[in-house]
Design a protein around this motif. Structure first.
Motif, PDB file in Angstrom:
ATOM      1  N   SER A 128       0.801  -1.225   0.000  1.00 58.95           N
ATOM      2  CA  SER A 128       0.000   0.000   0.000  1.00 58.95           C
ATOM      3  C   SER A 128       0.831   1.270   0.000  1.00 58.95           C
ATOM      4  O   SER A 128       0.284   2.351  -0.192  1.00 58.95           O
ATOM      5  CB  SER A 128      -0.956  -0.004   1.191  1.00 58.95           C
ATOM      6  OG  SER A 128      -0.251  -0.104   2.400  1.00 58.95           O
ATOM      7  N   GLY A 129       2.136   1.151   0.235  1.00 59.04           N
ATOM      8  CA  GLY A 129       2.952   2.355   0.218  1.00 59.04           C
ATOM      9  C   GLY A 129       4.412   2.068   0.470  1.00 59.04           C
ATOM     10  O   GLY A 129       4.781   0.970   0.899  1.00 59.04           O
ATOM     11  N   THR A 130       5.230   3.073   0.167  1.00 51.52           N
ATOM     12  CA  THR A 130       6.673   2.956   0.351  1.00 51.52           C
ATOM     13  C   THR A 130       7.223   4.280   0.863  1.00 51.52           C
ATOM     14  O   THR A 130       6.553   5.321   0.774  1.00 51.52           O
ATOM     15  CB  THR A 130       7.383   2.610  -0.966  1.00 51.52           C
ATOM     16  OG1 THR A 130       7.176   3.666  -1.904  1.00 51.52           O
ATOM     17  CG2 THR A 130       6.876   1.291  -1.548  1.00 51.52           C
ATOM     18  N   GLY A 131       8.442   4.244   1.372  1.00 52.52           N
ATOM     19  CA  GLY A 131       9.094   5.454   1.831  1.00 52.52           C
ATOM     20  C   GLY A 131      10.602   5.302   1.843  1.00 52.52           C
ATOM     21  O   GLY A 131      11.123   4.187   1.906  1.00 52.52           O
ATOM     22  N   THR A 132      11.294   6.432   1.782  1.00 55.10           N
ATOM     23  CA  THR A 132      12.753   6.453   1.812  1.00 55.10           C
ATOM     24  C   THR A 132      13.217   7.523   2.784  1.00 55.10           C
ATOM     25  O   THR A 132      12.671   8.634   2.793  1.00 55.10           O
ATOM     26  CB  THR A 132      13.323   6.764   0.414  1.00 55.10           C
ATOM     27  OG1 THR A 132      12.873   5.763  -0.503  1.00 55.10           O
ATOM     28  CG2 THR A 132      14.839   6.803   0.420  1.00 55.10           C
ATOM     29  N   LYS A 141      13.364  14.910  10.292  1.00 53.82           N
ATOM     30  CA  LYS A 141      12.145  15.366   9.623  1.00 53.82           C
ATOM     31  C   LYS A 141      11.658  14.314   8.632  1.00 53.82           C
ATOM     32  O   LYS A 141      10.454  14.053   8.532  1.00 53.82           O
ATOM     33  CB  LYS A 141      12.373  16.690   8.905  1.00 53.82           C
ATOM     34  CG  LYS A 141      11.085  17.185   8.219  1.00 53.82           C
ATOM     35  CD  LYS A 141      11.293  18.442   7.443  1.00 53.82           C
ATOM     36  CE  LYS A 141      10.047  18.950   6.749  1.00 53.82           C
ATOM     37  NZ  LYS A 141       9.077  18.008   6.281  1.00 53.82           N
ATOM     38  N   GLN A 142      12.585  13.693   7.918  1.00 56.98           N
ATOM     39  CA  GLN A 142      12.196  12.650   6.965  1.00 56.98           C
ATOM     40  C   GLN A 142      11.547  11.463   7.680  1.00 56.98           C
ATOM     41  O   GLN A 142      10.567  10.890   7.194  1.00 56.98           O
ATOM     42  CB  GLN A 142      13.410  12.173   6.177  1.00 56.98           C
ATOM     43  CG  GLN A 142      13.958  13.215   5.222  1.00 56.98           C
ATOM     44  CD  GLN A 142      15.197  12.704   4.531  1.00 56.98           C
ATOM     45  OE1 GLN A 142      15.135  11.676   3.851  1.00 56.98           O
ATOM     46  NE2 GLN A 142      16.307  13.390   4.702  1.00 56.98           N
ATOM     47  N   ASP A 145       8.082  12.441   8.594  1.00 59.27           N
ATOM     48  CA  ASP A 145       7.227  12.428   7.400  1.00 59.27           C
ATOM     49  C   ASP A 145       6.827  11.005   7.006  1.00 59.27           C
ATOM     50  O   ASP A 145       5.675  10.747   6.661  1.00 59.27           O
ATOM     51  CB  ASP A 145       7.929  13.112   6.219  1.00 59.27           C
ATOM     52  CG  ASP A 145       8.081  14.619   6.404  1.00 59.27           C
ATOM     53  OD1 ASP A 145       7.431  15.195   7.307  1.00 59.27           O
ATOM     54  OD2 ASP A 145       8.876  15.215   5.646  1.00 59.27           O
ATOM     55  N   VAL A 146       7.787  10.075   7.062  1.00 63.10           N
ATOM     56  CA  VAL A 146       7.499   8.675   6.725  1.00 63.10           C
ATOM     57  C   VAL A 146       6.524   8.078   7.741  1.00 63.10           C
ATOM     58  O   VAL A 146       5.567   7.388   7.373  1.00 63.10           O
ATOM     59  CB  VAL A 146       8.802   7.841   6.640  1.00 63.10           C
ATOM     60  CG1 VAL A 146       8.527   6.347   6.690  1.00 63.10           C
ATOM     61  CG2 VAL A 146       9.567   8.191   5.375  1.00 63.10           C
ATOM     62  N   VAL A 147       6.737   8.370   9.011  1.00 62.89           N
ATOM     63  CA  VAL A 147       5.839   7.864  10.055  1.00 62.89           C
ATOM     64  C   VAL A 147       4.418   8.394   9.827  1.00 62.89           C
ATOM     65  O   VAL A 147       3.449   7.633   9.878  1.00 62.89           O
ATOM     66  CB  VAL A 147       6.360   8.238  11.467  1.00 62.89           C
ATOM     67  CG1 VAL A 147       5.310   7.974  12.524  1.00 62.89           C
ATOM     68  CG2 VAL A 147       7.643   7.473  11.777  1.00 62.89           C
ATOM     69  N   LYS A 148       4.299   9.675   9.554  1.00 62.80           N
ATOM     70  CA  LYS A 148       2.977  10.266   9.310  1.00 62.80           C
ATOM     71  C   LYS A 148       2.314   9.613   8.094  1.00 62.80           C
ATOM     72  O   LYS A 148       1.136   9.260   8.128  1.00 62.80           O
ATOM     73  CB  LYS A 148       3.115  11.777   9.103  1.00 62.80           C
ATOM     74  CG  LYS A 148       1.804  12.482   8.921  1.00 62.80           C
ATOM     75  CD  LYS A 148       2.009  13.983   8.797  1.00 62.80           C
ATOM     76  CE  LYS A 148       0.674  14.681   8.633  1.00 62.80           C
ATOM     77  NZ  LYS A 148       0.825  16.130   8.535  1.00 62.80           N
ATOM     78  N   LYS A 149       3.076   9.458   7.026  1.00 63.61           N
ATOM     79  CA  LYS A 149       2.550   8.830   5.808  1.00 63.61           C
ATOM     80  C   LYS A 149       2.084   7.408   6.087  1.00 63.61           C
ATOM     81  O   LYS A 149       0.981   7.014   5.692  1.00 63.61           O
ATOM     82  CB  LYS A 149       3.625   8.823   4.726  1.00 63.61           C
ATOM     83  CG  LYS A 149       3.236   8.111   3.451  1.00 63.61           C
ATOM     84  CD  LYS A 149       4.388   8.103   2.462  1.00 63.61           C
ATOM     85  CE  LYS A 149       4.063   7.339   1.202  1.00 63.61           C
ATOM     86  NZ  LYS A 149       5.191   7.326   0.258  1.00 63.61           N
TER      87      LYS A 149
END
Length: 159
Positions: A128-132, A141-142, A145-149
């Motif tokens: 359902s999703g990915t992040g880097t 901050k990244q 952002d990944v945690v929020k996403k």
């Protein structure tokens, strides 16, 4: 909801992201486990016949998050070995993330995410999703952002 975070982390960066995810998801009232992958026999780099020492059983999780570093512009071989050895992810809701040191697009992040996603989908997972997360001066901050996403992707409380 029971969430499994399955990671490979050599330097601790991927583990840091997993810890932050666990902290926020647990605060939302979910049961969250972090399981770190290790190669059997104390190997550092997997060979053709390598096995994972502690292969997590994913059957008890409602959602699974896989995390690994980028090594040599590709997915960590330990994570690749584990995912290849998983018999099935049929119907399992999955999210994937990678950590890396270099900020440029051509340094393997997209390739590693693509490899992880392809293996998961070949085993019938629903990615359902990915992040880097690039490990630089803005990594905190990244991570946020990944945690929020990911919290949004999991249909969890999103603050």
């Amino acid at each position: 909801m029971k969430i499994g975070i399955i990671i490979h982390s050599r330097t601790g960066h991927t583990y840091s992201v997993a810890q932050k995810l666990k902290e926020k998801l647990s605060a939302d009232g979910h049961t969250v486990d972090i399981q770190q992958l290790r190669l059997a026999g104390g190997q550092d780099v997997p060979g053709k016949d390598s096995k994972i020492e502690n292969p997590p059983d994913l059957s008890g999780y409602d959602r699974v998050i896989f995390g690994a570093p980028v090594h040599a512009f590709s997915l960590s071989k330990v994570m690749e070995t584990y995912l290849t050895q998983v018999s099935s992810l049929s119907g399992k809701a999955v999210i994937c993330f990678v950590t890396k040191g270099l900020p440029f697009g051509w340094t393997g992040g997209n390739r590693a995410i693509g490899q992880m996603k392809e293996i998961c989908e070949s085993k019938w997972a629903i990615v359902s999703g990915t992040g880097t997360v690039v490990w630089n001066k803005n990594h905190e901050k990244q991570i946020d952002d990944v945690v929020k996403k990911f919290r949004g992707l999991l249909d969890l409380k999103n603050e």
